[in-house]
Design a protein around this motif. Structure first.
Motif, PDB file in Angstrom:
ATOM      1  N   LEU A   1       0.842  -1.195   0.000  1.00 37.84           N
ATOM      2  CA  LEU A   1       0.000   0.000   0.000  1.00 37.84           C
ATOM      3  C   LEU A   1       0.875   1.241   0.000  1.00 37.84           C
ATOM      4  CD1 LEU A   1      -2.569  -0.965   2.813  1.00 37.84           C
ATOM      5  CD2 LEU A   1      -2.816  -1.327   0.354  1.00 37.84           C
TER       6      LEU A   1
ATOM      7  N   VAL B   1      -3.553   5.302   1.667  1.00 38.98           N
ATOM      8  CA  VAL B   1      -4.584   4.396   1.141  1.00 38.98           C
ATOM      9  C   VAL B   1      -5.399   3.837   2.292  1.00 38.98           C
ATOM     10  CG1 VAL B   1      -5.009   2.201  -0.044  1.00 38.98           C
ATOM     11  CG2 VAL B   1      -3.270   3.780  -0.918  1.00 38.98           C
TER      12      VAL B   1
ATOM     13  N   ALA C   1      -5.922   3.831  -5.945  1.00 36.17           N
ATOM     14  CA  ALA C   1      -6.890   3.071  -5.159  1.00 36.17           C
ATOM     15  C   ALA C   1      -8.320   3.261  -5.665  1.00 36.17           C
ATOM     16  CB  ALA C   1      -6.796   3.474  -3.687  1.00 36.17           C
TER      17      ALA C   1
END
Length: 326
Positions: free
Chosen positions: A72, A76, A102
């Motif tokens: 990630l 996020v 995302a």
């Protein structure tokens, strides 16, 4: 990692599986380990040197993928490492890993494999954004889908039927038209032998199509306008038949009709995120209930990307050609 690169423009043979730098997820992005991707005509145009990726995006082809989140980027939320996802991309799907905003992620639909899920993001987002968000297809209306046996066509048939519309399609063989009928198409038009304008008028009692989804562009423009009903909406999403055509504004005015032309790849991130969110809300339940299904013609290993491109160029497929990466 490895990816399909395009060292020079040309035929399918230029596609090269090679070592490339590992992508790093920026703020708001995740890193996806790709299990499968799918072939779109935009990939063919990029390979031929006619469709460069948007600035800042991956140089490798591939506008959709399915896989697993492995990292990630900063900021996020709502996603975790290990999540099984599919994604809409601006490029980079023909690779082992890709960084994805995302807002362009979707959970892999329950009950579908990665190869099935890889066939979804580009076609579902294209169809939903154009047929429903731009043209506002309503229950009881008639939609004409050119290229009904394509990836976009097979999805458009199913989604239009799911909302209660009547579907007319064009295709170039009896076998393709039969497959369209299996998916729910009501009016089957062989463009090699029939005038689609007359066929649509006959099927609608002279009224014409309320919505037309067109991949041909200039070649079909005058006839598409002729085939529209009063208050009809023509949405052009492809230019396989050229980029410059003649538009009779008098016909358009008399019909109080509209012509729109859109693309998906070059849209701003926030617009793509809005489309993906709408797809998750409206289409994902149809996929998970089995009302709508991905149509996969064949699955090939990523090392055979050239063969996959040849298959799409020859238009011998129905639905999507998928490349298995993982």
């Amino acid at each position: 990692m490895r990816a399909i690169t395009i060292p020079q423009s040309g035929g399918p043979e230029v596609l090269t599986w090679a070592e490339v730098p590992e992508p790093e997820p920026a703020a708001g992005e995740v890193l996806v380990e790709i299990a499968a991707t799918a072939v779109n005509r935009a990939d063919l145009l990029q390979r031929q040197g006619f469709y460069d990726p948007p600035p800042g995006s991956s140089p490798y082809p591939g506008l959709e993928c399915a896989g697993r989140i492995v990292a990630l980027g900063p900021g996020v939320a709502g996603w975790a490492v290990g999540d099984e996802v599919c994604a809409l991309l601006t490029g980079g799907g023909y690779a082992e890993r890709v960084a994805v905003p995302a807002g362009q992620l979707l959970p892999r639909p329950a009950g579908l494999s990665a190869t099935e899920a890889a066939a979804l993001p580009e076609v579902v987002c294209t169809v939903w954004s154009n047929v429903f968000m731009v043209a506002h297809l309503r229950p009881g209306e008639t939609v004409l889908v050119h290229g009904g046996a394509s990836g976009i066509g097979t999805m458009a048939i199913q989604l239009a039927k799911a909302v209660g519309a009547r579907v007319a399609v064009t295709a170039g063989s009896a076998a393709k038209l039969a497959r369209c009928a299996e998916l729910g198409a009501d009016v089957l038009i062989d463009y090699r032998e029939q005038d689609f304008v007359e066929a649509v008028r006959e099927a609608t009692g002279g009224a014409g199509a309320d919505v037309i989804l067109d991949i041909m562009g200039a070649k079909y423009l005058p006839r598409n306008v002729a085939a529209l009903a009063v208050n009809g909406r023509l949405v052009i999403i492809g230019m396989q038949g050229g980029v410059k055509g003649e538009l009779d504004l008098g016909v358009l005015l008399r019909k109080r009709a509209a012509v729109a032309a859109t693309n998906l790849r070059g849209r701003p991130l926030e617009e793509k995120a809005a489309i993906v969110a709408a797809v998750r809300e409206h289409v994902w339940p149809l996929l998970e209930s089995g009302v709508v299904k991905p149509v996969v013609d064949r699955v090939l290993p990523i090392a055979e990307a050239a063969e996959a491109h040849r298959a799409v160029e020859e238009s011998g497929h129905v639905g999507k050609v998928v490349l298995r990466v993982g």
